[in-house]
Design a protein around this motif. Structure first.
Motif: not given
Length: 75
Positions: A31-38, A40-43, A56-57, A60-70
């Motif tokens: 929903e928000e970039r801050q939640g995603l950063l949290g 990622i840091n938890l992982l 980094v992509s 890019l979006n502050e809200k409603n962002a899709s993500f993928s990570l490994t």
């Protein structure tokens, strides 16, 4: 940081039989970039900073962002 607003839509383990370590591929939305950063840091705290790859992509979006990570080196 909080991880509020994270929705995981796909979770895959990629490993070879007999191999010592594999990787996990995670996709979802935030929903928000801050939640995603949290999240990622938890992982990174759980699996080690060097074992979590988040492009980094993802940020890019502050809200409603899709993500993928490994996450690498999973036993």
């Amino acid at each position: 940081m909080k991880t509020k607003g994270i929705k995981i839509t796909d979770l895959n383990y990629d490993g070879v039989k007999g191999a010592e370590k594999g990787k996990i591929l995670v996709s979802g939305s935030a929903e928000e970039r801050q939640g995603l950063l949290g999240f990622i840091n938890l992982l990174k705290n759980e699996f080690g900073e060097e074992n979590v790859l988040s492009p980094v992509s993802n940020l890019l979006n502050e809200k409603n962002a899709s993500f993928s990570l490994t996450i690498f080196n999973i036993k």
